[in-house]
Design a protein around this motif. Structure first.
Motif, short mmCIF file in Angstrom:
data_model
loop_
_atom_site.label_atom_id
_atom_site.label_comp_id
_atom_site.label_asym_id
_atom_site.label_seq_id
_atom_site.Cartn_x
_atom_site.Cartn_y
_atom_site.Cartn_z
N TYR A 76 -6.01 11.26 6.58
CA TYR A 76 -6.28 10.52 7.82
C TYR A 76 -4.96 10.22 8.51
O TYR A 76 -3.97 9.90 7.87
CB TYR A 76 -7.01 9.20 7.54
CG TYR A 76 -8.27 9.30 6.72
CD1 TYR A 76 -9.16 10.35 6.91
CD2 TYR A 76 -8.56 8.36 5.74
CE1 TYR A 76 -10.33 10.43 6.16
CE2 TYR A 76 -9.73 8.44 4.98
CZ TYR A 76 -10.60 9.48 5.19
OH TYR A 76 -11.75 9.56 4.45
N ALA A 77 -4.98 10.30 9.84
CA ALA A 77 -3.77 10.02 10.63
C ALA A 77 -3.81 8.67 11.31
O ALA A 77 -2.83 8.25 11.92
CB ALA A 77 -3.57 11.12 11.68
N ALA A 78 -4.93 7.96 11.24
CA ALA A 78 -5.05 6.65 11.89
C ALA A 78 -3.98 5.71 11.36
O ALA A 78 -3.79 5.61 10.14
CB ALA A 78 -6.44 6.05 11.64
N PRO A 79 -3.24 5.02 12.23
CA PRO A 79 -2.16 4.14 11.77
C PRO A 79 -2.67 3.06 10.82
O PRO A 79 -3.82 2.61 10.93
CB PRO A 79 -1.63 3.53 13.07
CG PRO A 79 -2.07 4.46 14.15
CD PRO A 79 -3.36 5.04 13.70
N LEU A 80 -1.82 2.64 9.90
CA LEU A 80 -2.16 1.57 8.98
C LEU A 80 -1.90 0.19 9.57
O LEU A 80 -2.03 -0.81 8.88
CB LEU A 80 -1.35 1.73 7.68
CG LEU A 80 -1.72 2.94 6.81
CD1 LEU A 80 -0.68 3.14 5.72
CD2 LEU A 80 -3.09 2.76 6.19
N GLU A 81 -1.52 0.15 10.84
CA GLU A 81 -1.20 -1.13 11.47
C GLU A 81 -2.46 -1.95 11.74
O GLU A 81 -3.56 -1.42 11.86
CB GLU A 81 -0.45 -0.89 12.78
CG GLU A 81 0.78 0.01 12.64
CD GLU A 81 1.72 -0.45 11.55
OE1 GLU A 81 2.01 -1.67 11.48
OE2 GLU A 81 2.15 0.39 10.74
N LEU A 82 -2.26 -3.26 11.87
CA LEU A 82 -3.34 -4.16 12.23
C LEU A 82 -3.84 -3.84 13.63
O LEU A 82 -3.05 -3.67 14.56
CB LEU A 82 -2.84 -5.61 12.17
CG LEU A 82 -3.83 -6.71 12.52
CD1 LEU A 82 -4.96 -6.76 11.51
CD2 LEU A 82 -3.12 -8.06 12.62
N PHE A 83 -5.17 -3.74 13.78
CA PHE A 83 -5.75 -3.47 15.09
C PHE A 83 -6.11 -4.80 15.75
O PHE A 83 -6.81 -5.62 15.15
CB PHE A 83 -7.01 -2.60 14.95
CG PHE A 83 -7.64 -2.23 16.27
CD1 PHE A 83 -7.22 -1.11 16.95
CD2 PHE A 83 -8.64 -3.02 16.82
CE1 PHE A 83 -7.79 -0.76 18.18
CE2 PHE A 83 -9.22 -2.69 18.03
CZ PHE A 83 -8.79 -1.56 18.72
N GLY B 246 1.09 -3.03 -6.40
CA GLY B 246 0.69 -3.86 -5.27
C GLY B 246 0.83 -5.34 -5.56
O GLY B 246 1.32 -6.11 -4.73
N TYR B 247 0.40 -5.76 -6.75
CA TYR B 247 0.47 -7.17 -7.13
C TYR B 247 1.91 -7.67 -7.10
O TYR B 247 2.19 -8.75 -6.54
CB TYR B 247 -0.12 -7.35 -8.53
CG TYR B 247 0.10 -8.72 -9.11
CD1 TYR B 247 -0.77 -9.78 -8.82
CD2 TYR B 247 1.18 -8.98 -9.96
CE1 TYR B 247 -0.57 -11.04 -9.36
CE2 TYR B 247 1.39 -10.24 -10.50
CZ TYR B 247 0.53 -11.27 -10.19
OH TYR B 247 0.74 -12.53 -10.71
N GLU B 248 2.84 -6.93 -7.69
CA GLU B 248 4.24 -7.37 -7.74
C GLU B 248 4.84 -7.47 -6.35
O GLU B 248 5.65 -8.38 -6.07
CB GLU B 248 5.06 -6.42 -8.61
CG GLU B 248 4.71 -6.47 -10.09
CD GLU B 248 4.93 -7.85 -10.71
OE1 GLU B 248 5.77 -8.61 -10.19
OE2 GLU B 248 4.25 -8.17 -11.71
N PHE C 93 0.84 -1.20 0.00
CA PHE C 93 0.00 0.00 0.00
C PHE C 93 0.88 1.25 0.00
O PHE C 93 0.64 2.20 -0.78
CB PHE C 93 -0.90 -0.02 1.23
CG PHE C 93 -1.90 1.11 1.30
CD1 PHE C 93 -3.11 1.02 0.64
CD2 PHE C 93 -1.62 2.25 2.03
CE1 PHE C 93 -4.04 2.05 0.70
CE2 PHE C 93 -2.54 3.29 2.10
CZ PHE C 93 -3.75 3.18 1.44
N LEU C 94 1.90 1.27 0.84
CA LEU C 94 2.77 2.44 0.92
C LEU C 94 3.55 2.66 -0.37
O LEU C 94 3.83 3.80 -0.74
CB LEU C 94 3.73 2.29 2.11
CG LEU C 94 3.06 2.35 3.50
CD1 LEU C 94 4.07 2.03 4.59
CD2 LEU C 94 2.43 3.71 3.73
#
Length: 433
Positions: free
Chosen positions: A414-421, A330-332, A310-311
């Motif tokens: 948005y500032a919400a982290p992209l980490e798994l919750f 993303g696919y690669e 994603f990044l």
């Protein structure tokens, strides 16, 4: 053209020359709100026929015309109570059922306040007489401003067909044109979305706080709706959030759009947190992935690979780059890191506004061309990047953010982290305000 200034209407007017248009008649609620800022509860009733219209003329000497029910004059005063939310150069009015007749009667027992005074002050902006319906009011305005025989664009063909006998004109469909106009934002729109981004962060955090083993999914949805409404965000429907699938026994069945929860959440369940609502004319579209309890190391690794992909795609959000190039990035990345079935990665980049999918392609843009053909990004676009992995071996991983396209790196809204919750603690009551 308008008083006070209206950058969105000015932008539309500046692009009309290239289309050879003498005027544009807009009656879809999204377009009316875009150019004039006008909106009411009537538009949210989703009537089949328009309840307001806006007319923009190519000649800058002609005023932006707002066409509304006469009974809604007071509503314009309410919209402008705290600023110039609704702007226009002239008003055209029409009767709406018999509401207008009733509103004209002066009640001797009512003491008008400031809003009544403001509404009364708008009488001077009304041009012509109150017409029996919206199309008659539009025809009257076009005729008065010399548009008979001109090339006029409409976002609703029925309006053009209805007035053709009264005001002959050369018809032009402006659906695609309006999408191109709206997809690049004004500085004021970007400022509004930054404010909305802070609300979206609070909503997604609240949604995560409600998850725990034994939670009823439908109750979670209702509580998110309540939180959104109390923060002036209108949920798109009674669900407020996409679940992304359903559980059959212990197996997660992925699905792109909402399914109702059919059992209590259990440890290990994957929950797609995608809250959706509208605030100040803009769409909230934020997406994160959560796990009830501790995630397995294998699933956490998959999520982190998707996050890194994603990044990489985010880094490609630059002016001059086509959105069609993003899925391959993303696919690669998923393929290179051994993720099973990287073909199950769904990537969509789209503009965002009052409606979520603002794709500046020729109608119909929501087909395969919306991704395969894509569109070239421009500075000041708001781009929502969806990255949705539907792989079944370990379960889905979704994330989505909105970015403003700048001359350099994209600006996250948005500032919400992209980490798994991971919902590992018992839920704590969240403050309402």
């Amino acid at each position: 053209m308008t008083s006070p200034s209206n950058p969105r209407a000015d932008r539309l007017q500046s692009m009309m020359g290239a289309e050879g248009l003498d005027a544009v008649v807009l009656s879809h609620p999204h377009d009316v709100r875009y150019v004039a800022g006008y909106h009411s509860i009537l538009e949210r009733w989703q009537q089949m026929e328009p309840m307001a219209a806006a007319i923009v003329y190519a000649d800058p000497a002609k005023p932006l015309t707002l066409v509304i029910p006469e009974a809604n004059l007071g509503l314009v005063a309410v919209l402008n109570k705290d600023g110039d939310a609704c702007t226009f150069g002239e008003l055209r009015t029409f009767d709406m059922l018999n509401f207008c007749e009733v509103s004209r009667y002066i009640d001797p027992d009512r003491n008008g306040g400031q809003l009544a005074e403001d509404a009364g002050g708008m009488v001077g902006a009304i041009a012509g007489t109150c017409q029996p319906d919206i199309t008659a009011a539009i025809a009257s305005a076009l005729a008065d401003h010399g548009l008979a025989g001109g090339r006029v664009g409409f976002d609703e063909h029925r309006v053009s067909a209805r007035i053709a006998g009264t005001v002959p004109h050369q018809y032009s469909d402006v659906l695609d044109f309006m999408m191109r106009v709206r997809v690049v934002k004004t500085p004021g729109e970007l400022a509004r979305y930054r404010k909305l981004g802070k609300l979206a962060d609070r909503i997604i955090a609240h949604a995560g706080s409600l998850l725990h083993e034994g939670a009823d999914w439908n109750d979670v949805q209702a509580r998110i709706c309540d939180f959104m409404v109390r923060h002036e965000v209108i949920p798109v429907d009674e669900g407020a959030m996409l679940f992304g699938g359903a559980y059959e026994a212990d197996e997660f069945i992925p699905d792109l759009f909402r399914t109702r929860g059919n059992r209590s959440l259990r440890s290990g369940d994957i929950v797609i947190l995608e809250t959706q609502g509208i605030h100040d004319g803009f769409w909230v579209d934020i997406n994160r992935t959560a796990v009830v309890g501790k995630a397995s190391p294998e699933y956490r690794r998959q999520h982190d690979i998707l996050r890194d992909a994603f990044l990489k795609m985010v880094d490609a959000l630059r002016p001059g780059v086509s959105t069609a190039s993003l899925p391959a990035i993303g696919y690669e990345h998923l393929k290179a890191h051994g993720v099973a079935t990287p073909e199950k990665l769904l990537v969509v980049a789209h503009g965002i506004g009052l409606m979520p999918l603002e794709i500046p392609l020729a109608f119909p843009a929501a087909g395969l061309a919306g991704v395969k053909e894509g569109f070239v990004m421009e500075e000041n676009m708001l781009i929502s990047l969806d990255s949705l992995y539907f792989g079944a071996k370990l379960g889905p991983c979704h994330m989505e953010n909105v970015y403003a396209i700048t001359a350099g790196a994209p600006e996250p809204m948005y500032a919400a982290p992209l980490e798994l919750f991971e919902a590992v603690d018992a839920p704590q009551p969240a403050p309402v305000h």
